[in-house]
Design a protein around this motif. Structure first.
Motif, PDB file in Angstrom:
ATOM      1  N   SER A  17       0.832  -1.195   0.000  1.00  0.00           N
ATOM      2  CA  SER A  17       0.000   0.000   0.000  1.00  0.00           C
ATOM      3  C   SER A  17       0.868   1.247   0.000  1.00  0.00           C
ATOM      4  O   SER A  17       1.896   1.307   0.682  1.00  0.00           O
ATOM      5  CB  SER A  17      -0.912   0.016   1.235  1.00  0.00           C
ATOM      6  OG  SER A  17      -1.577   1.260   1.350  1.00  0.00           O
ATOM      7  N   ASP A  18       0.448   2.251  -0.776  1.00  0.00           N
ATOM      8  CA  ASP A  18       1.161   3.528  -0.797  1.00  0.00           C
ATOM      9  C   ASP A  18       0.904   4.345   0.464  1.00  0.00           C
ATOM     10  O   ASP A  18       1.563   5.356   0.695  1.00  0.00           O
ATOM     11  CB  ASP A  18       0.741   4.354  -2.021  1.00  0.00           C
ATOM     12  CG  ASP A  18       1.178   3.707  -3.324  1.00  0.00           C
ATOM     13  OD1 ASP A  18       2.192   2.974  -3.302  1.00  0.00           O
ATOM     14  OD2 ASP A  18       0.517   3.920  -4.352  1.00  0.00           O
ATOM     15  N   SER A  19      -0.067   3.907   1.251  1.00  0.00           N
ATOM     16  CA  SER A  19      -0.428   4.641   2.469  1.00  0.00           C
ATOM     17  C   SER A  19      -0.565   3.664   3.639  1.00  0.00           C
ATOM     18  O   SER A  19      -1.570   3.658   4.350  1.00  0.00           O
ATOM     19  CB  SER A  19      -1.731   5.408   2.265  1.00  0.00           C
ATOM     20  OG  SER A  19      -2.754   4.516   1.810  1.00  0.00           O
ATOM     21  N   ALA A  20       0.467   2.847   3.826  1.00  0.00           N
ATOM     22  CA  ALA A  20       0.395   1.760   4.795  1.00  0.00           C
ATOM     23  C   ALA A  20       0.084   2.233   6.213  1.00  0.00           C
ATOM     24  O   ALA A  20      -0.774   1.676   6.896  1.00  0.00           O
ATOM     25  CB  ALA A  20       1.706   0.972   4.780  1.00  0.00           C
ATOM     26  N   LEU A  21       0.793   3.261   6.677  1.00  0.00           N
ATOM     27  CA  LEU A  21       0.571   3.748   8.046  1.00  0.00           C
ATOM     28  C   LEU A  21      -0.839   4.305   8.198  1.00  0.00           C
ATOM     29  O   LEU A  21      -1.526   4.002   9.188  1.00  0.00           O
ATOM     30  CB  LEU A  21       1.609   4.811   8.403  1.00  0.00           C
ATOM     31  CG  LEU A  21       1.465   5.442   9.799  1.00  0.00           C
ATOM     32  CD1 LEU A  21       1.543   4.379  10.878  1.00  0.00           C
ATOM     33  CD2 LEU A  21       2.528   6.517  10.017  1.00  0.00           C
ATOM     34  N   LEU A  22      -1.267   5.102   7.240  1.00  0.00           N
ATOM     35  CA  LEU A  22      -2.614   5.662   7.312  1.00  0.00           C
ATOM     36  C   LEU A  22      -3.665   4.558   7.281  1.00  0.00           C
ATOM     37  O   LEU A  22      -4.645   4.596   8.043  1.00  0.00           O
ATOM     38  CB  LEU A  22      -2.837   6.630   6.154  1.00  0.00           C
ATOM     39  CG  LEU A  22      -4.222   7.288   6.082  1.00  0.00           C
ATOM     40  CD1 LEU A  22      -4.488   8.118   7.328  1.00  0.00           C
ATOM     41  CD2 LEU A  22      -4.334   8.156   4.825  1.00  0.00           C
ATOM     42  N   ASP A  23      -3.488   3.571   6.403  1.00  0.00           N
ATOM     43  CA  ASP A  23      -4.420   2.443   6.342  1.00  0.00           C
ATOM     44  C   ASP A  23      -4.510   1.747   7.693  1.00  0.00           C
ATOM     45  O   ASP A  23      -5.602   1.434   8.175  1.00  0.00           O
ATOM     46  CB  ASP A  23      -3.968   1.430   5.286  1.00  0.00           C
ATOM     47  CG  ASP A  23      -4.048   1.963   3.867  1.00  0.00           C
ATOM     48  OD1 ASP A  23      -4.559   3.079   3.680  1.00  0.00           O
ATOM     49  OD2 ASP A  23      -3.586   1.250   2.957  1.00  0.00           O
ATOM     50  N   ALA A  24      -3.346   1.489   8.288  1.00  0.00           N
ATOM     51  CA  ALA A  24      -3.305   0.806   9.584  1.00  0.00           C
ATOM     52  C   ALA A  24      -4.050   1.603  10.647  1.00  0.00           C
ATOM     53  O   ALA A  24      -4.804   1.035  11.454  1.00  0.00           O
ATOM     54  CB  ALA A  24      -1.852   0.583  10.002  1.00  0.00           C
ATOM     55  N   GLN A  25      -3.856   2.904  10.645  1.00  0.00           N
ATOM     56  CA  GLN A  25      -4.500   3.761  11.641  1.00  0.00           C
ATOM     57  C   GLN A  25      -6.008   3.849  11.430  1.00  0.00           C
ATOM     58  O   GLN A  25      -6.787   3.762  12.390  1.00  0.00           O
ATOM     59  CB  GLN A  25      -3.875   5.153  11.608  1.00  0.00           C
ATOM     60  CG  GLN A  25      -2.426   5.184  12.075  1.00  0.00           C
ATOM     61  CD  GLN A  25      -1.752   6.516  11.798  1.00  0.00           C
ATOM     62  OE1 GLN A  25      -2.128   7.233  10.862  1.00  0.00           O
ATOM     63  NE2 GLN A  25      -0.746   6.853  12.597  1.00  0.00           N
ATOM     64  N   VAL A  26      -6.417   4.010  10.174  1.00  0.00           N
ATOM     65  CA  VAL A  26      -7.847   4.126   9.884  1.00  0.00           C
ATOM     66  C   VAL A  26      -8.586   2.845  10.254  1.00  0.00           C
ATOM     67  O   VAL A  26      -9.665   2.882  10.868  1.00  0.00           O
ATOM     68  CB  VAL A  26      -8.073   4.464   8.391  1.00  0.00           C
ATOM     69  CG1 VAL A  26      -9.549   4.333   8.023  1.00  0.00           C
ATOM     70  CG2 VAL A  26      -7.578   5.866   8.097  1.00  0.00           C
ATOM     71  N   LEU A  27      -7.998   1.706   9.912  1.00  0.00           N
ATOM     72  CA  LEU A  27      -8.659   0.434  10.200  1.00  0.00           C
ATOM     73  C   LEU A  27      -8.724   0.159  11.698  1.00  0.00           C
ATOM     74  O   LEU A  27      -9.740  -0.344  12.200  1.00  0.00           O
ATOM     75  CB  LEU A  27      -7.929  -0.712   9.488  1.00  0.00           C
ATOM     76  CG  LEU A  27      -8.054  -0.693   7.952  1.00  0.00           C
ATOM     77  CD1 LEU A  27      -7.209  -1.796   7.332  1.00  0.00           C
ATOM     78  CD2 LEU A  27      -9.506  -0.826   7.522  1.00  0.00           C
ATOM     79  N   LEU A  28      -7.678   0.508  12.436  1.00  0.00           N
ATOM     80  CA  LEU A  28      -7.716   0.294  13.877  1.00  0.00           C
ATOM     81  C   LEU A  28      -8.689   1.267  14.543  1.00  0.00           C
ATOM     82  O   LEU A  28      -9.417   0.884  15.477  1.00  0.00           O
ATOM     83  CB  LEU A  28      -6.322   0.432  14.491  1.00  0.00           C
ATOM     84  CG  LEU A  28      -6.228   0.084  15.984  1.00  0.00           C
ATOM     85  CD1 LEU A  28      -6.827  -1.296  16.274  1.00  0.00           C
ATOM     86  CD2 LEU A  28      -4.790   0.157  16.472  1.00  0.00           C
ATOM     87  N   SER A  29      -8.731   2.496  14.072  1.00  0.00           N
ATOM     88  CA  SER A  29      -9.711   3.454  14.600  1.00  0.00           C
ATOM     89  C   SER A  29     -11.128   2.948  14.377  1.00  0.00           C
ATOM     90  O   SER A  29     -12.000   3.095  15.241  1.00  0.00           O
ATOM     91  CB  SER A  29      -9.534   4.815  13.923  1.00  0.00           C
ATOM     92  OG  SER A  29      -8.283   5.373  14.215  1.00  0.00           O
TER      93      SER A  29
END
Length: 277
Positions: A17-29
């Motif tokens: 993913s080009d936005s791995a950290l953001l994806d991880a944060q959004v999904l955990l939120s």
């Protein structure tokens, strides 16, 4: 597992993913039902077993490439929350430029039509800024129509009429502005095998004639539904600006211009219809 550790682990798994950290944060939120700031405020808090399992399920789907918006069911657009599902395209930030330019030219009481409304993101965003405007959004897909109606209800925008129509087939009357983000991708475009578009409905992405067929229909038929000196505004592919301007010119539109997206690619073309000559 701690929140900070869970996010870091997820980021390492989402390497494609080009936005791995953001994806991880959004999904955990989403799993925690908290705002993203919660993750940074309480990094030491531990996930429960059920929360960790739910997070793992989402990560597996995201690793497969399923868009984050489809996993959470929500996408922000114009600072508004929109429900999304796989019956529609996921609203893109670049499409906000269409909303921006629409608001620049519309009077407070304008009559506005959005063709191929999908989630309703374009027309509902415009309506949120112009509460006295008379707005309509149409889509040929019944599931998309239902989704747009749900978004209208959630956002409490009662000045928007949403209904089913194959382009102008069920549309009556004339408008001061017609906007559209139609299908404009050629069926052989390699981008169809990349990123989020792999999971989005082809009917909302692909058009014949090298992606220009639906744009030609819209431009030709819009003339019967535009008031004198009204505007037509269309989103298109980054390499289609010249062709779209030519189509607008062919059907007697004036003051034709194209504006760029955030990456400085040609993205929105607009023109004025003067009426019958």
């Amino acid at each position: 597992m701690r929140i900070d550790a869970a996010v870091l682990r997820a980021k390492s798994l989402l390497i494609k993913s080009d936005s791995a950290l953001l994806d991880a944060q959004v999904l955990l939120s989403f799993v925690l039902q908290k705002e993203s700031v919660y993750l940074m405020t309480w990094p030491e808090k531990h996930l429960t077993e059920s929360q960790q399992k739910a997070y793992e399920v989402l990560l597996v789907e995201r690793i497969k490439g399923v868009p984050v918006a489809y996993l959470t069911g929500i996408r922000e657009f114009w600072s508004l929350p929109f429900k999304v599902n796989n019956s529609t395209l996921i609203p893109r930030p670049d499409t906000e430029i269409l909303v921006e330019y629409a608001l620049k030219i519309c009077s407070p009481q304008a009559r506005i039509l959005d063709l191929g409304t999908g989630t309703g993101a374009i027309i509902l965003s415009i309506a949120s800024e112009l509460p006295n405007a008379r707005c309509s959004g149409v889509d040929f897909n019944a599931d998309a129509v239902q989704l747009a109606i749900e978004n209208r209800q959630i956002l409490k925008l009662n000045n928007v009429n949403i209904y089913q129509s194959d382009w102008f087939s069920q549309v009556e009357g004339r408008f001061d502005l017609i906007v559209s983000n139609p299908p404009y991708i050629d069926k052989n475009d390699h981008h169809l095998g990349e990123g989020d578009v792999r999971f989005e409905p082809l009917s909302a992405l692909v058009a014949p004639q090298k992606g220009l067929a639906d744009i030609r229909i819209i431009v030709a038929d819009a003339r019967s539904h535009l008031n004198e000196n009204a505007t037509l505004m269309i989103e298109h592919g980054f390499e289609q600006g010249k062709e779209v301007r030519n189509i607008l010119r062919l059907f007697d539109f004036d003051e034709i211009k194209t504006v760029h997206d955030y990456a400085q690619n040609e993205r929105i073309s607009m023109a004025i219809y003067r009426g019958l000559k």
